[in-house]
Structures are given as C-alpha cells and as structure tokens.
Design an enzyme around this catalytic site. Structure first.
Site, mmCIF file in Angstrom:
data_model
loop_
_atom_site.group_PDB
_atom_site.id
_atom_site.type_symbol
_atom_site.label_atom_id
_atom_site.label_comp_id
_atom_site.label_asym_id
_atom_site.label_seq_id
_atom_site.Cartn_x
_atom_site.Cartn_y
_atom_site.Cartn_z
ATOM 1 N N HIS A 16 -5.480 9.260 0.149
ATOM 2 C CA HIS A 16 -4.972 8.497 1.826
ATOM 3 C C HIS A 16 -6.433 8.735 3.097
ATOM 4 O O HIS A 16 -6.051 8.434 4.077
ATOM 5 C CB HIS A 16 -3.815 8.559 2.458
ATOM 6 N N TYR A 51 -6.646 2.878 5.386
ATOM 7 C CA TYR A 51 -6.259 1.892 6.668
ATOM 8 C C TYR A 51 -7.375 0.547 7.475
ATOM 9 O O TYR A 51 -7.387 0.511 8.366
ATOM 10 C CB TYR A 51 -7.155 3.867 7.991
ATOM 11 N N HIS A 94 3.295 -2.746 3.412
ATOM 12 C CA HIS A 94 3.398 -1.060 2.859
ATOM 13 C C HIS A 94 5.104 -0.414 1.846
ATOM 14 O O HIS A 94 5.795 -0.608 2.519
ATOM 15 C CB HIS A 94 3.519 0.087 3.812
ATOM 16 N N ASP A 115 0.378 -1.569 0.024
ATOM 17 C CA ASP A 115 -0.279 0.036 -0.007
ATOM 18 C C ASP A 115 0.642 1.315 -0.404
ATOM 19 O O ASP A 115 1.779 0.959 0.451
ATOM 20 C CB ASP A 115 -1.027 0.001 1.092
ATOM 21 N N ASP A 116 0.226 2.270 -1.179
ATOM 22 C CA ASP A 116 0.944 3.861 -0.185
ATOM 23 C C ASP A 116 1.947 4.013 -0.947
ATOM 24 O O ASP A 116 2.626 5.497 -0.929
ATOM 25 C CB ASP A 116 1.207 4.418 1.203
ATOM 26 N N HIS A 159 -5.912 2.737 -3.609
ATOM 27 C CA HIS A 159 -5.825 3.404 -2.256
ATOM 28 C C HIS A 159 -6.519 4.443 -2.115
ATOM 29 O O HIS A 159 -5.908 5.207 -1.313
ATOM 30 C CB HIS A 159 -4.196 3.159 -1.697
#
Length: 223
Positions: A103, A140, A193, A48-49, A99
């Site tokens: 965020h 999250y 991540h 992610d991210d 995603h």
C-alpha cells in the site's frame, strides 16, 4: 504546511478532478450505449485495502444475502495475513483485484519497485486462490503512464472510480451512504474501503436505496 503535505493535497485534488471527468465520461457513454436513448443505471461496488478480518466477514455475509457482486482490491500483506478469508472472497464469486504489496504510493517508485509491488500482489492472490488477476487499483489513486504500462504488461487493467464518499475519512454510515447516493448517476464505480464496520452498514443502505432507484449491481467486467 510542509512541501510534502502541499504536494499530497495537490495530488488529492488532481485525483478528484480525474474522478469527476470519469463520471462525465461514464454518463455520456452509458447514455449513448442505451438502445432506447435512456441512461443505463448500473453500478459496481469496489472495496480497497482488505481483507480485514471480521469486517470482511460481515461484508461478505451482507453481499451474499443481497445477491450483490463486488470487487475487492487486496494488498499482498493482508492477503498473507488472511489467506482463508481471501479464499472465501473468491469462492463467494466476487472479483479480486490487486492494490499493491504494501500500500505504498506507487507512482513515485522506481520501475523495479513498481513491478515488485504488482508481481508480489499478483502472486499472493494467485497462490492462495488459484485465480488469475486482471484488475489493479493504485493506492490513493495515484498513477502515471509508466505504472500503467507495467501493469498492462502484467495483464492488469488499471481501474479508478467516479464515486468517492471518503469513507476512510468520515467513518459514519449515514454520511458515507449519503455521499454515494448524491454522486451516483448512470454507470458508476463506487470506491469504498474494507476497513471499518461503518462502511458495511453504509453498504446495506446503498444497496437498498439504489435498487429502489432502479440501479443494477454488476461486476467491473460487465461495466
């Protein structure tokens, strides 16, 4: 402790409970799916991210060397910051999911704001890679029926996880790898991540250890 923090912690506990339930479902379904009655051992690595500059570059080099596919859940603002790196993720054969645009926690947004977060991230990836996006992971892990319905209407499947070593918290390769190895069983979706080199170092250990245990690394679609 403020009310906001209390609510946040309760939601984190809820997400972990959902992840545990998913883990049990995966284990049961994989056992039933095996023709010989044995549990299938397949895992999907997800990040992610990102993208995130040299961290992503190093991670892609590792995945290439090991011949392991992964799924990258990208944020639109980072996609626009690193367009060439986004292209490279796609060209290396990895799956790209979205995603969100910024965020932000999406389950508390208005319907219009939810839709913007999703469409903006889809557009960012499509404009740069030319590929359609089929997977969505809410920031999250916080979601609700309205958000999932909007995502589905846009052709996205909401994907959570059932293995979480909390690499964003610990940033220690050995601890991250140990967290993954103790939680993985049957068919698993591993949450990592694309933020820190410690996660990349942990990924190398994870790949080698799980292969020794007979696991196969597959895409989300294969799971």
């Amino acid at each position: 402790m403020t009310n906001t923090l209390v609510i946040y912690m309760k939601k984190r506990h809820f997400v972990r409970l959902v992840s545990l339930i998913l883990a049990l479902i995966f284990c049961l379904s994989s056992a039933l799916a095996s023709s010989d009655g044995t549990q299938r051992k397949r895992v999907a690595l997800t990040y992610d991210d990102g993208p995130n500059g040299s961290v992503t570059e190093t991670l892609l080099t590792l995945l290439d060397r090991e011949g392991v596919p992964a799924t990258f859940f990208l944020c639109a603002y980072r996609v626009r910051e690193y367009p060439e790196l986004t292209k490279k993720i796609a060209e290396r054969g990895h799956t790209i999911g979205v995603h969100g645009s910024t965020h932000v926690q999406m389950d508390v947004l208005s319907e219009d704001a939810m839709r913007f977060e999703l469409t903006d991230s889809i557009n960012a990836v499509t404009e740069i890679t030319g590929q359609r996006v089929h997977h969505f992971r809410p920031p999250y892990g916080f979601t609700n029926p309205q958000l999932e319905a909007i995502a589905a209407n846009l052709g996205l499947r909401t994907v959570l996880w059932n293995v979480d070593p909390e690499d964003w918290r610990y940033k220690d390769a050995n601890k991250i790898a140990a967290g993954v190895l103790t939680q993985t069983s049957g068919e698993s979706i591993i949450l990592l991540h694309d933020l820190d080199l410690q996660t990349v170092y942990a990924t190398a250990t994870i790949i080698h250890a799980l292969r020794q245990q007979g696991y196969e690394f597959v895409t989300l679609d294969e799971l």
